[in-house]
Design a protein around this motif. Sequence first.
Motif, PDB file in Angstrom:
ATOM      1  N   MET A   1     -13.549  13.418   7.402  1.00  0.00           N
ATOM      2  CA  MET A   1     -12.530  12.387   7.291  1.00  0.00           C
ATOM      3  C   MET A   1     -12.313  12.043   5.817  1.00  0.00           C
ATOM      4  SD  MET A   1     -10.775  10.529   9.409  1.00  0.00           S
ATOM      5  CE  MET A   1      -9.735   9.121   9.309  1.00  0.00           C
ATOM      6  N   MET A   2     -11.067  12.085   5.409  1.00  0.00           N
ATOM      7  CA  MET A   2     -10.752  11.788   4.019  1.00  0.00           C
ATOM      8  C   MET A   2     -10.718  10.275   3.806  1.00  0.00           C
ATOM      9  SD  MET A   2      -7.486  13.146   1.920  1.00  0.00           S
ATOM     10  CE  MET A   2      -6.442  11.703   1.826  1.00  0.00           C
ATOM     11  N   LYS A   3     -11.287   9.856   2.710  1.00  0.00           N
ATOM     12  CA  LYS A   3     -11.283   8.426   2.403  1.00  0.00           C
ATOM     13  C   LYS A   3      -9.956   8.053   1.747  1.00  0.00           C
ATOM     14  CE  LYS A   3     -14.053   4.802   0.503  1.00  0.00           C
ATOM     15  NZ  LYS A   3     -15.367   4.378   0.104  1.00  0.00           N
ATOM     16  N   LEU A   4      -9.303   7.009   2.278  1.00  0.00           N
ATOM     17  CA  LEU A   4      -8.010   6.580   1.761  1.00  0.00           C
ATOM     18  C   LEU A   4      -8.202   5.475   0.737  1.00  0.00           C
ATOM     19  CD1 LEU A   4      -6.112   6.340   5.156  1.00  0.00           C
ATOM     20  CD2 LEU A   4      -6.035   8.202   3.529  1.00  0.00           C
ATOM     21  N   ASN A   5      -7.370   5.508  -0.303  1.00  0.00           N
ATOM     22  CA  ASN A   5      -7.487   4.443  -1.295  1.00  0.00           C
ATOM     23  C   ASN A   5      -6.818   3.167  -0.786  1.00  0.00           C
ATOM     24  OD1 ASN A   5      -4.766   4.674  -1.773  1.00  0.00           O
ATOM     25  ND2 ASN A   5      -5.003   5.807  -3.691  1.00  0.00           N
ATOM     26  N   THR A   6      -6.988   2.093  -1.520  1.00  0.00           N
ATOM     27  CA  THR A   6      -6.576   0.772  -1.058  1.00  0.00           C
ATOM     28  C   THR A   6      -5.081   0.674  -0.797  1.00  0.00           C
ATOM     29  OG1 THR A   6      -8.290  -0.009  -2.564  1.00  0.00           O
ATOM     30  CG2 THR A   6      -6.939  -1.671  -1.536  1.00  0.00           C
ATOM     31  N   SER A   7      -4.263   1.246  -1.679  1.00  0.00           N
ATOM     32  CA  SER A   7      -2.814   1.114  -1.510  1.00  0.00           C
ATOM     33  C   SER A   7      -2.318   1.864  -0.276  1.00  0.00           C
ATOM     34  CB  SER A   7      -2.083   1.600  -2.760  1.00  0.00           C
ATOM     35  OG  SER A   7      -2.344   2.964  -2.978  1.00  0.00           O
ATOM     36  N   ILE A   8      -2.888   3.017   0.003  1.00  0.00           N
ATOM     37  CA  ILE A   8      -2.485   3.777   1.191  1.00  0.00           C
ATOM     38  C   ILE A   8      -2.928   3.041   2.460  1.00  0.00           C
ATOM     39  CG2 ILE A   8      -2.838   5.936   2.457  1.00  0.00           C
ATOM     40  CD1 ILE A   8      -3.030   7.347  -0.244  1.00  0.00           C
ATOM     41  N   ARG A   9      -4.145   2.484   2.448  1.00  0.00           N
ATOM     42  CA  ARG A   9      -4.615   1.710   3.604  1.00  0.00           C
ATOM     43  C   ARG A   9      -3.720   0.512   3.851  1.00  0.00           C
ATOM     44  NH1 ARG A   9      -9.973   1.596   1.629  1.00  0.00           N
ATOM     45  NH2 ARG A   9      -9.875  -0.663   1.629  1.00  0.00           N
ATOM     46  N   LYS A  10      -3.311  -0.160   2.774  1.00  0.00           N
ATOM     47  CA  LYS A  10      -2.436  -1.329   2.904  1.00  0.00           C
ATOM     48  C   LYS A  10      -1.090  -0.924   3.508  1.00  0.00           C
ATOM     49  CE  LYS A  10      -0.482  -5.106   0.206  1.00  0.00           C
ATOM     50  NZ  LYS A  10      -0.345  -5.709  -1.107  1.00  0.00           N
ATOM     51  N   ARG A  11      -0.528   0.211   3.040  1.00  0.00           N
ATOM     52  CA  ARG A  11       0.758   0.669   3.562  1.00  0.00           C
ATOM     53  C   ARG A  11       0.660   0.974   5.055  1.00  0.00           C
ATOM     54  NH1 ARG A  11       2.040   5.479   0.819  1.00  0.00           N
ATOM     55  NH2 ARG A  11       1.544   6.716   2.640  1.00  0.00           N
ATOM     56  N   PHE A  12      -0.400   1.677   5.464  1.00  0.00           N
ATOM     57  CA  PHE A  12      -0.591   1.986   6.886  1.00  0.00           C
ATOM     58  C   PHE A  12      -0.771   0.720   7.714  1.00  0.00           C
ATOM     59  CE2 PHE A  12      -2.051   6.411   5.731  1.00  0.00           C
ATOM     60  CZ  PHE A  12      -0.981   7.032   6.352  1.00  0.00           C
ATOM     61  N   ARG A  13      -1.525  -0.242   7.166  1.00  0.00           N
ATOM     62  CA  ARG A  13      -1.782  -1.484   7.887  1.00  0.00           C
ATOM     63  C   ARG A  13      -0.473  -2.240   8.131  1.00  0.00           C
ATOM     64  NH1 ARG A  13      -5.647  -3.407   4.726  1.00  0.00           N
ATOM     65  NH2 ARG A  13      -4.290  -4.682   3.436  1.00  0.00           N
ATOM     66  N   VAL A  14       0.347  -2.381   7.094  1.00  0.00           N
ATOM     67  CA  VAL A  14       1.624  -3.087   7.225  1.00  0.00           C
ATOM     68  C   VAL A  14       2.541  -2.340   8.189  1.00  0.00           C
ATOM     69  CG1 VAL A  14       3.716  -3.754   5.986  1.00  0.00           C
ATOM     70  CG2 VAL A  14       1.492  -4.213   4.990  1.00  0.00           C
ATOM     71  N   SER A  15       2.663  -1.021   8.001  1.00  0.00           N
ATOM     72  CA  SER A  15       3.564  -0.221   8.839  1.00  0.00           C
ATOM     73  C   SER A  15       3.166  -0.272  10.304  1.00  0.00           C
ATOM     74  CB  SER A  15       3.581   1.225   8.360  1.00  0.00           C
ATOM     75  OG  SER A  15       4.118   1.299   7.061  1.00  0.00           O
ATOM     76  N   ASN A  16       1.878  -0.163  10.587  1.00  0.00           N
ATOM     77  CA  ASN A  16       1.426  -0.168  11.977  1.00  0.00           C
ATOM     78  C   ASN A  16       1.633  -1.519  12.640  1.00  0.00           C
ATOM     79  OD1 ASN A  16       0.701   2.522  11.993  1.00  0.00           O
ATOM     80  ND2 ASN A  16      -1.395   2.115  11.325  1.00  0.00           N
ATOM     81  N   LYS A  17       1.421  -2.611  11.897  1.00  0.00           N
ATOM     82  CA  LYS A  17       1.665  -3.937  12.459  1.00  0.00           C
ATOM     83  C   LYS A  17       3.143  -4.112  12.796  1.00  0.00           C
ATOM     84  CE  LYS A  17      -2.063  -6.617  10.376  1.00  0.00           C
ATOM     85  NZ  LYS A  17      -2.405  -7.618   9.365  1.00  0.00           N
ATOM     86  N   VAL A  18       4.017  -3.657  11.882  1.00  0.00           N
ATOM     87  CA  VAL A  18       5.453  -3.787  12.101  1.00  0.00           C
ATOM     88  C   VAL A  18       5.890  -2.946  13.298  1.00  0.00           C
ATOM     89  CG1 VAL A  18       7.703  -3.288  11.095  1.00  0.00           C
ATOM     90  CG2 VAL A  18       5.975  -4.390   9.725  1.00  0.00           C
ATOM     91  N   LYS A  19       5.349  -1.729  13.413  1.00  0.00           N
ATOM     92  CA  LYS A  19       5.711  -0.842  14.524  1.00  0.00           C
ATOM     93  C   LYS A  19       5.322  -1.438  15.868  1.00  0.00           C
ATOM     94  CE  LYS A  19       5.464   3.565  12.124  1.00  0.00           C
ATOM     95  NZ  LYS A  19       4.706   4.794  11.942  1.00  0.00           N
ATOM     96  N   LYS A  20       4.182  -2.134  15.922  1.00  0.00           N
ATOM     97  CA  LYS A  20       3.717  -2.711  17.188  1.00  0.00           C
ATOM     98  C   LYS A  20       4.668  -3.772  17.724  1.00  0.00           C
ATOM     99  CE  LYS A  20      -1.211  -2.043  16.531  1.00  0.00           C
ATOM    100  NZ  LYS A  20      -2.451  -2.684  16.118  1.00  0.00           N
ATOM    101  N   VAL A  21       5.180  -4.624  16.832  1.00  0.00           N
ATOM    102  CA  VAL A  21       6.008  -5.738  17.285  1.00  0.00           C
ATOM    103  C   VAL A  21       7.499  -5.417  17.316  1.00  0.00           C
ATOM    104  CG1 VAL A  21       4.347  -7.477  16.549  1.00  0.00           C
ATOM    105  CG2 VAL A  21       6.146  -6.760  14.981  1.00  0.00           C
ATOM    106  N   ALA A  22       7.890  -4.273  16.755  1.00  0.00           N
ATOM    107  CA  ALA A  22       9.314  -3.935  16.675  1.00  0.00           C
ATOM    108  C   ALA A  22       9.842  -3.482  18.039  1.00  0.00           C
ATOM    109  CB  ALA A  22       9.532  -2.827  15.663  1.00  0.00           C
ATOM    110  N   PRO A  23      11.058  -3.901  18.386  1.00  0.00           N
ATOM    111  CA  PRO A  23      11.665  -3.432  19.633  1.00  0.00           C
ATOM    112  C   PRO A  23      11.909  -1.928  19.565  1.00  0.00           C
ATOM    113  CG  PRO A  23      12.928  -5.251  18.673  1.00  0.00           C
ATOM    114  CD  PRO A  23      11.895  -4.860  17.681  1.00  0.00           C
ATOM    115  N   LYS A  24      11.828  -1.272  20.716  1.00  0.00           N
ATOM    116  CA  LYS A  24      11.936   0.189  20.750  1.00  0.00           C
ATOM    117  C   LYS A  24      13.360   0.690  20.503  1.00  0.00           C
ATOM    118  CE  LYS A  24       7.625   0.769  21.609  1.00  0.00           C
ATOM    119  NZ  LYS A  24       6.984   0.230  20.433  1.00  0.00           N
ATOM    120  N   ASP A  25      14.360  -0.198  20.618  1.00  0.00           N
ATOM    121  CA  ASP A  25      15.739   0.248  20.431  1.00  0.00           C
ATOM    122  C   ASP A  25      16.171   0.218  18.962  1.00  0.00           C
ATOM    123  OD1 ASP A  25      15.596  -2.528  20.321  1.00  0.00           O
ATOM    124  OD2 ASP A  25      17.688  -2.762  20.933  1.00  0.00           O
TER     125      ASP A  25
END
Length: 119
Positions: A1-25
């Motif tokens: 498993m590759m270790k991700l740096n802080t900025s990449i982890r932050k981007r994934f965290r924000v993107s995944n949270k937004v994707k969860k609550v976003a409507p599918k349409d």
Amino acid sequence: MMKLNTSIRKRFRVSNKVKKVAPKDRFRLSISRSAKNISAQIIDDTKKVTLLSASSIEKDLKSSDKINKTELSKLVAQKLAKKAHEKNIKKIYFDRGSYKYHGRIKAFADTLRENGMEF
């Protein structure tokens, strides 16, 4: 498993949270900026395809010299909103990535709202 740096982890965290609550349409508006330029693309996550994009590197925007970066991001937002209107895309969700909702990113989002995009 590759270790991700802080900025990449932050981007994934924000993107995944937004994707969860976003409507599918809705499609995702992903934004990226550098020290000089800004670019954005509208992505269909179900098909994993970029529908349209706009950037400050494009020739018609690059010719406008002596303009500050906030104004440049507003121009890119207007161009993206125009392209989206042509493709009949009105509703999106805003993925700010690892950037704070502040400065050029906020100006970009406000300009999109002024030009008829909903998010």
